[in-house]
Design an enzyme around this catalytic site. Structure first.
Site, short mmCIF file in Angstrom:
data_model
loop_
_atom_site.label_atom_id
_atom_site.label_comp_id
_atom_site.label_asym_id
_atom_site.label_seq_id
_atom_site.Cartn_x
_atom_site.Cartn_y
_atom_site.Cartn_z
CD GLU A 7 -7.06 1.84 6.60
OE1 GLU A 7 -6.35 0.99 7.14
OE2 GLU A 7 -6.66 2.51 5.62
CD GLU B 137 -2.67 1.14 2.62
OE1 GLU B 137 -2.25 0.52 3.63
OE2 GLU B 137 -3.75 1.73 2.58
C1 LER Z 1 -3.42 1.15 6.38
O1 LER Z 1 -4.24 0.56 5.42
C2 LER Z 1 -3.26 2.58 6.15
O2 LER Z 1 -3.90 3.14 5.30
C3 LER Z 1 -2.29 3.32 6.94
O3 LER Z 1 -2.62 4.67 6.99
C4 LER Z 1 -2.07 2.81 8.30
O4 LER Z 1 -1.65 1.51 8.32
MN MN Z 2 -5.26 2.03 3.98
#
Ligand code: LER
Ligand code: MN
Length: 268
Positions: free
Chosen positions: A246, A152
């Site tokens: 999220e 990510e």
């Molecule tokens: C996790 O998916 C994320 O977006 C981060 O900001 C913190 O782990």
């Molecule tokens: Mn994230």
């Protein structure tokens, strides 16, 4: 596309993965709101009652699209790029321990903050090399289990290593493992990407997972990210995976879950 919501299975300081002590009540609520799944943020699988989680998920017909690992960094400071080899090894072992859990739920494993940061007296090249080594070990180990990983891009205020899609894809392509793809998080992309649509398209078939949060990390609809455009782009890319919220529990968790559903469901 299916919609899920990120929940932590252990107490956490990271606000965007709210910890719900009563997992079952929250699963019931998310199912009632129409979510298809719950993304689990799991610091340490050894602390998880896997059979209990499975029972709850099955009861409410919810799936687990992904398992986050970032709290092993957030709470214990384990990372793939720590100058101390013992810490790097513990981080790799921890992620290896997520593989059976991911296999149990047919979930993808998220490699976000566990990559760590380029620390003082470490060159970016060295940090990247350590990261590559760790990625190689975990992807090789997961290959037989059919478990996939996503790396990510994370914004500059949280790490100084892999902030944007371009750098993240370069590393993924260099590793060349079929089971490592990219996670596109609209919150980070809104900070780092010159054009969110262009960077999303650049992920192409390497896009394995999506996180949604608005520009302020509140629920989609609370800021200025254009989710209609994002989802239209995903559709054009023939993305059929998950979209997982999220987000910060603002103004409160129930409203945030409802607003995510109101904004995202009609688009998906
Ligand atoms: C996790 O998916 C994320 O977006 C981060 O900001 C913190 O782990
Ligand atoms: Mn994230």
């Amino acid at each position: 596309m299916k919609l899920s919501f990120v929940i932590s299975t252990q107490p956490t300081q990271f606000q965007a993965v709210t910890f719900f002590p009563d997992f079952e009540a929250n699963a019931a609520r998310l199912a009632e709101l129409g979510y298809d799944g719950i993304e689990l943020a799991v610091r340490d699988p050894a602390l998880l009652d896997v059979a209990g989680v499975r029972r709850v998920m099955d009861n409410y017909h919810l799936l687990v699209p992904a398992i986050g690992t970032g709290q092993a960094w957030g709470e214990e400071h384990l990372s793939f790029t720590d100058p101390d080899p013992a810490i790097r090894e513990r981080a790799v072992s921890r992620v290896l321990s997520h593989i059976p859990l991911a296999r149990e739920f047919n979930a993808i494993i998220i490699l976000g903050l566990i990559r760590g940061q380029v620390q003082r007296d470490v060159t970016p090249e060295q940090a990247r090399a350590w990261l590559m080594q760790a990625l190689k070990i975990v992807t090789d180990a997961a290959h037989e289990s059919n478990v996939r990983f996503v790396l990510e891009p994370i914004n500059r205020y949280e790490t100084n290593l892999l902030n944007d899609v371009h750098d993240t894809l370069a590393l993924i392509n260099e590793l060349g493992a079929d089971d490592l793809g990219a996670l596109y998080d609209t919150f980070h992309a809104n900070i780092e990407e010159p054009d969110m649509e262009v960077s999303l398209r650049a992920c192409g078939a390497r896009l394995f997972h999506v996180h949604v949060a608005d520009s302020n990390r509140w629920a989609p609809g609370a800021g200025h990210v254009d989710f209609a455009r994002i989802v239209a782009t995903l559709r054009e890319m023939k993305y059929t995976g998950w979209v997982s919220a999220e987000i910060l529990p603002k103004p409160d968790i129930a409203s945030a879950q409802e607003q995510t559903m109101r904004t995202m469901r009609p688009l998906l």
